[in-house]
Enzyme design. Structure first.
Site, PDB file in Angstrom:
ATOM      1  N   PRO A   1       3.231  -8.146  -2.474  1.00 33.92           N
ATOM      2  CA  PRO A   1       3.738  -7.767  -3.792  1.00 33.92           C
ATOM      3  C   PRO A   1       2.735  -6.849  -4.479  1.00 33.92           C
ATOM      4  O   PRO A   1       1.552  -7.185  -4.569  1.00 33.92           O
ATOM      5  CB  PRO A   1       3.861  -9.109  -4.529  1.00 33.92           C
TER       6      PRO A   1
ATOM      7  N   CYS B   1      -4.287 -11.887  -8.443  1.00 32.69           N
ATOM      8  CA  CYS B   1      -4.421 -10.599  -9.130  1.00 32.69           C
ATOM      9  C   CYS B   1      -5.753 -10.542  -9.875  1.00 32.69           C
ATOM     10  O   CYS B   1      -6.046 -11.393 -10.715  1.00 32.69           O
ATOM     11  CB  CYS B   1      -3.275 -10.378 -10.109  1.00 32.69           C
TER      12      CYS B   1
ATOM     13  N   LYS C   1      -0.152 -16.847  -3.166  1.00 37.75           N
ATOM     14  CA  LYS C   1      -1.065 -15.772  -2.728  1.00 37.75           C
ATOM     15  C   LYS C   1      -2.331 -15.878  -3.577  1.00 37.75           C
ATOM     16  O   LYS C   1      -2.260 -15.968  -4.806  1.00 37.75           O
ATOM     17  CB  LYS C   1      -0.423 -14.399  -2.913  1.00 37.75           C
TER      18      LYS C   1
ATOM     19  N   ASN D   1      -4.519 -11.124   4.513  1.00 35.40           N
ATOM     20  CA  ASN D   1      -4.243  -9.910   3.741  1.00 35.40           C
ATOM     21  C   ASN D   1      -5.567  -9.234   3.388  1.00 35.40           C
ATOM     22  O   ASN D   1      -6.560  -9.891   3.123  1.00 35.40           O
ATOM     23  CB  ASN D   1      -3.466 -10.299   2.470  1.00 35.40           C
ATOM     24  N   GLY D   2      -5.545  -7.899   3.410  1.00 33.11           N
ATOM     25  CA  GLY D   2      -6.733  -7.150   3.006  1.00 33.11           C
ATOM     26  C   GLY D   2      -7.259  -6.261   4.113  1.00 33.11           C
ATOM     27  O   GLY D   2      -7.679  -6.748   5.175  1.00 33.11           O
ATOM     28  N   ASP D   3      -7.184  -4.942   3.889  1.00 32.13           N
ATOM     29  CA  ASP D   3      -7.782  -3.938   4.781  1.00 32.13           C
ATOM     30  C   ASP D   3      -7.057  -3.714   6.103  1.00 32.13           C
ATOM     31  O   ASP D   3      -7.602  -3.048   6.979  1.00 32.13           O
ATOM     32  CB  ASP D   3      -9.250  -4.262   5.096  1.00 32.13           C
TER      33      ASP D   3
ATOM     34  N   ARG E   1      -1.591  -1.951   0.537  1.00 33.06           N
ATOM     35  CA  ARG E   1      -1.868  -0.533   0.272  1.00 33.06           C
ATOM     36  C   ARG E   1      -1.574   0.383   1.456  1.00 33.06           C
ATOM     37  O   ARG E   1      -1.161   1.522   1.263  1.00 33.06           O
ATOM     38  CB  ARG E   1      -3.325  -0.374  -0.187  1.00 33.06           C
TER      39      ARG E   1
END
Length: 332
Positions: free
Chosen positions: A19, A103, A142, A205-207, A230
């Protein structure tokens, strides 16, 4: 073995669309779904906005049958408000409710919502329990590794939130204080996956921005699936390419210029259908540079596209890009 969240079967190794505020709206979700994403989420929605019937928050509840399975993600700082928002979100008919405890941005975290709850696990647990009890749908979460390097408490978070009924956990491999800087660290995600007490699916999640990284991390960190954020912006083909690699061990050729233009057009059309011509065209402007990354001297085309407010004129520029760069092989 299939990964399941409640009764939702996500297949063997699901790819999830993270999201993302101002990105993962229905037009963007459409092009990601066309490229094989297994599970998607709405942009995060303010619980305060929902209970006050704010137009922006209500519009984010829009979901479409072709998007399933899809989760509505909510955030907030007040337990009663989150309870009420869960009831409202459940009526919109998603497949699950997701809580945002990750967030990092100031106007969320500094108001006691999002990643801020990592500083108060008792409250986070109570809030999660209230959400679980307020819906018939599966609830997922998350979050991040912790607030900062001194409080990496996601290990405790995972156990306690599972105990109050969440059915999956997505973990971004950074702390709140890191924001999106530095490298994501997935070692704690693997530790959680190896914890014999944890029975729910755990997504990393991440990179994740390449096939090589996704394939290596799938093995190294033992996650049940990968959530991509992203790296999908302007490149929804990442889901298709990862799926193909996992199934065949071979790399799929990247999208041609024609396919980039076509997908951009579809995204624009869906944006106009969902928000109307004025807003739809305006909101699409943030995507052009990403769709055509790697094209030489694209800046002059982008400058044209972001000034135009007539669909026919935009189509004309897109056609010009297609004809001028038809034979260009873009290395993304």
């Amino acid at each position: 073995m299939s990964v399941k969240i409640g009764n939702i079967d996500l297949g063997e190794f699901p790819l999830l669309l993270a999201p993302m505020e101002d990105v993962s709206d229905p037009p963007f979700r459409f092009v990601c779904k066309q490229n094989g994403v297994d599970m998607m989420y709405t942009e995060f929605i303010s619980s305060e906005g929902l209970i006050r019937d704010a137009a922006k928050s209500k519009q984010k509840l829009d979901i479409f049958e072709y998007e399933r399975p899809i989760g509505i993600q909510i955030f907030g700082s007040d337990i009663d408000t989150m309870r009420e928002a869960t009831e409202i979100a459940s009526l919109a008919g998603p497949d699950l409710i997701d809580i945002n405890y990750g967030c990092p941005v100031k106007n969320v975290a500094c108001r006691g919502a999002g990643a801020s709850l990592l500083q108060d696990i008792d409250k986070m647990t109570a809030m999660t329990k209230a959400v679980v009890e307020s819906t018939h749908l599966p609830v997922t979460v998350k979050t991040r590794l912790g607030w900062d390097d001194n409080t990496k408490n996601v290990y405790e978070v995972a156990e306690r939130l599972q105990d109050v009924g969440i059915q999956a956990l997505s973990i971004h491999g950074r702390t709140r204080s890191q924001m999106y800087k530095g490298q994501a660290d997935w070692t704690m995600i693997r530790d959680i996956k190896r914890n014999p007490r944890i029975e729910i699916p755990v997504f990393g999640n991440g990179d994740v921005d390449s096939i090589e990284k996704a394939a290596a991390w799938r093995m190294e960190y033992e996650v049940d699936g990968i959530m991509i954020g992203r790296a999908s912006i302007g490149y929804p083909w990442i889901f298709r390419e990862l799926k193909h690699f996992f199934q065949t061990g071979e790399r799929l050729a990247g999208p041609s210029i024609t396919e980039r233009v076509e997908t951009c057009r579809i995204h624009l059309q869906k944006s106009i259908q969902w928000k109307g011509p004025k807003t739809g065209i305006f909101e699409m402007r943030r995507h052009y540079a990403n769709y055509f990354k790697g094209i030489p001297h694209f800046k002059e085309y982008r400058m044209k596209l972001v000034k135009l407010d007539n669909i026919a004129d935009i189509e004309e520029v897109l056609s010009e890009i297609e004809s001028n760069f038809a034979n260009l092989e873009v290395i993304y």
